[in-house]
Scaffold this motif. Structure first.
Motif, PDB file in Angstrom:
ATOM      1  N   UNK A   1       0.868  -1.173   0.000  1.00  0.00           N
ATOM      2  CA  UNK A   1       0.000   0.000   0.000  1.00  0.00           C
ATOM      3  C   UNK A   1       0.903   1.220   0.000  1.00  0.00           C
ATOM      4  N   UNK A   2       0.398   2.349  -0.453  1.00  0.00           N
ATOM      5  CA  UNK A   2       1.231   3.553  -0.483  1.00  0.00           C
ATOM      6  C   UNK A   2       1.641   3.954   0.931  1.00  0.00           C
ATOM      7  N   UNK A   3       0.733   3.829   1.873  1.00  0.00           N
ATOM      8  CA  UNK A   3       1.048   4.195   3.257  1.00  0.00           C
ATOM      9  C   UNK A   3       2.154   3.322   3.817  1.00  0.00           C
ATOM     10  N   UNK A   4       2.073   2.021   3.590  1.00  0.00           N
ATOM     11  CA  UNK A   4       3.088   1.122   4.123  1.00  0.00           C
ATOM     12  C   UNK A   4       4.430   1.314   3.431  1.00  0.00           C
ATOM     13  N   UNK A   5       4.414   1.645   2.153  1.00  0.00           N
ATOM     14  CA  UNK A   5       5.673   1.883   1.450  1.00  0.00           C
ATOM     15  C   UNK A   5       6.371   3.110   2.021  1.00  0.00           C
ATOM     16  N   UNK A   6       5.625   4.154   2.317  1.00  0.00           N
ATOM     17  CA  UNK A   6       6.212   5.345   2.940  1.00  0.00           C
ATOM     18  C   UNK A   6       6.752   5.006   4.328  1.00  0.00           C
ATOM     19  N   UNK A   7       6.004   4.230   5.088  1.00  0.00           N
ATOM     20  CA  UNK A   7       6.459   3.826   6.415  1.00  0.00           C
ATOM     21  C   UNK A   7       7.735   2.994   6.330  1.00  0.00           C
ATOM     22  N   UNK A   8       7.820   2.139   5.325  1.00  0.00           N
ATOM     23  CA  UNK A   8       9.017   1.313   5.156  1.00  0.00           C
ATOM     24  C   UNK A   8      10.221   2.174   4.777  1.00  0.00           C
ATOM     25  N   UNK A   9      10.023   3.157   3.925  1.00  0.00           N
ATOM     26  CA  UNK A   9      11.106   4.069   3.564  1.00  0.00           C
ATOM     27  C   UNK A   9      11.624   4.812   4.793  1.00  0.00           C
ATOM     28  N   UNK A  10      10.712   5.275   5.608  1.00  0.00           N
ATOM     29  CA  UNK A  10      11.098   5.973   6.829  1.00  0.00           C
ATOM     30  C   UNK A  10      11.849   5.040   7.779  1.00  0.00           C
ATOM     31  N   UNK A  11      11.398   3.792   7.867  1.00  0.00           N
ATOM     32  CA  UNK A  11      12.075   2.817   8.722  1.00  0.00           C
ATOM     33  C   UNK A  11      13.493   2.557   8.230  1.00  0.00           C
ATOM     34  N   UNK A  12      13.669   2.491   6.904  1.00  0.00           N
ATOM     35  CA  UNK A  12      15.015   2.284   6.368  1.00  0.00           C
ATOM     36  C   UNK A  12      15.928   3.440   6.764  1.00  0.00           C
ATOM     37  N   UNK A  13      15.430   4.670   6.634  1.00  0.00           N
ATOM     38  CA  UNK A  13      16.240   5.829   7.006  1.00  0.00           C
ATOM     39  C   UNK A  13      16.577   5.806   8.491  1.00  0.00           C
ATOM     40  N   UNK A  14      15.604   5.484   9.330  1.00  0.00           N
ATOM     41  CA  UNK A  14      15.849   5.422  10.777  1.00  0.00           C
ATOM     42  C   UNK A  14      16.849   4.323  11.115  1.00  0.00           C
ATOM     43  N   UNK A  15      16.730   3.195  10.452  1.00  0.00           N
ATOM     44  CA  UNK A  15      17.591   2.053  10.765  1.00  0.00           C
ATOM     45  C   UNK A  15      19.036   2.281  10.358  1.00  0.00           C
ATOM     46  N   UNK A  16      19.246   2.997   9.261  1.00  0.00           N
ATOM     47  CA  UNK A  16      20.593   3.112   8.696  1.00  0.00           C
ATOM     48  C   UNK A  16      21.265   4.458   8.928  1.00  0.00           C
ATOM     49  N   UNK A  17      20.514   5.476   9.342  1.00  0.00           N
ATOM     50  CA  UNK A  17      21.089   6.803   9.472  1.00  0.00           C
ATOM     51  C   UNK A  17      21.142   7.569   8.171  1.00  0.00           C
ATOM     52  N   UNK A  18      20.347   7.159   7.200  1.00  0.00           N
ATOM     53  CA  UNK A  18      20.308   7.838   5.904  1.00  0.00           C
ATOM     54  C   UNK A  18      20.032   9.325   6.085  1.00  0.00           C
ATOM     55  N   UNK A  19      20.759  10.158   5.345  1.00  0.00           N
ATOM     56  CA  UNK A  19      20.620  11.606   5.492  1.00  0.00           C
ATOM     57  C   UNK A  19      19.341  12.147   4.879  1.00  0.00           C
ATOM     58  N   UNK A  20      18.916  11.579   3.739  1.00  0.00           N
ATOM     59  CA  UNK A  20      17.757  12.128   3.034  1.00  0.00           C
ATOM     60  C   UNK A  20      17.052  11.045   2.241  1.00  0.00           C
TER      61      UNK A  20
END
Length: 290
Positions: free
Chosen positions: A265-284
């Motif tokens: 779902x679009x909502x879950x895909x956005x949540x997954x992207x945010x989780x990836x950034x939180x997990x890895x320290x991604x800048x943007x």
């Protein structure tokens, strides 16, 4: 995981320091060509000549074969990169999104593939969507693997990963496991999370049949999910004069992956992207979450 300090995945990992490779390749084109001819005679005797050096770098060297050039010899100085590229060809054999593989040699860490000299211009929506579709095919390829391949890769399934400790380089294990669980919900618990392609404008080429293909796939890994690639796609969509909205990139990616069996779902895909950034320290996330 490694990345550059700048670029689409800045912050997600540390770069390797200079000199990390124990036995670097020569950077002299003439010497590299002489070594390539010797390796071809011993390990790829069916490859045509002449040999012409395209690149001679300390990690990799590439050479066109034939006149006119029809094949490409690639030599790796890093065993992990060589094995990663061979794995990519094996796992994606039926997807027609890479050059055709002709031969490999573990001893010399070389492989011979079709030489794809035609660039695939990705400067407008139609061609960029081709790139997105190719990436989606790679991310969903495990759903189409034959039984033998699926069994061989069973240890990388998300069902195992979600129960395992987070890798040492992960900064937020809770976010990492949340990402894995959402990926399992979208692709299935038996999915192997392929990702981390080296996506660049110059790496999009045309196969002889006209379809878009990707070159330089040694970075592919079966443990990172496809989210880094979606982030990189959003980054590429806004560089080199392109003005393709990152939200459009996400929507097209979701449509193609879902057409190939995922259930994002679009909502879950956005949540997954945010989780990836939180997990890895991604800048943007380059706007792909907006």
């Amino acid at each position: 995981m490694t990345s550059t300090l700048t670029g689409p995945l800045a912050g997600a990992a540390e770069v390797r320091p200079d000199g990390w490779l124990a036995t670097p390749l020569t950077t002299d084109p003439a010497q590299a060509s002489a070594q390539a001819r010797s390796l071809i005679c011993r390990h790829h005797p069916d490859a045509p000549g002449p040999v012409c050096c395209l690149t001679a770098r300390y990690r990799t060297a590439t050479f066109t074969l034939g006149n006119p050039p029809s094949l490409l010899l690639k030599r790796h100085g890093d065993e992990a990169a060589y094995l990663g590229e061979v794995l990519a060809y094996q796992l994606l054999d039926s997807e027609h999104v890479l050059p055709d593989l002709h031969s490999t040699c573990d001893d010399s860490q070389t492989l011979v593939v079709d030489f794809l000299h035609r660039p695939a211009a990705i400067d407008h929506k139609a061609s960029f969507e081709e790139l997105i579709a190719a990436v989606a095919a790679i991310h969903t390829a495990p759903a189409r693997w034959p039984t033998a391949t699926a069994d061989t890769m069973a240890s990388w399934r998300l069902a195992t990963a979600v129960e395992a400790p987070a890798p040492a380089w992960i900064r937020d294990p809770t976010a990492w496991h949340r990402l894995l669980q959402m990926t399992a919900d979208a692709h299935g618990a038996f999915h192997v999370p392929l990702g981390h392609l080296d996506l660049k404008t110059d790496h999009a080429r045309r196969r002889p049949d006209g379809h878009l293909a990707l070159i330089d796939t040694e970075t592919l890994r079966p443990d990172l999910t496809g989210l880094p690639d979606l982030i990189t796609l959003a980054y590429l969509a806004g560089t080199e004069g392109r003005q393709l909205p990152p939200r459009w990139v996400r929507q097209v990616y979701r449509r193609h992956t879902n057409d190939l069996g995922a259930q994002w779902s679009d909502t879950d895909l956005v949540r997954a992207l945010t989780a990836f950034a939180d997990a890895t320290g991604l800048h943007s996330l380059h706007g792909v979450d907006e």
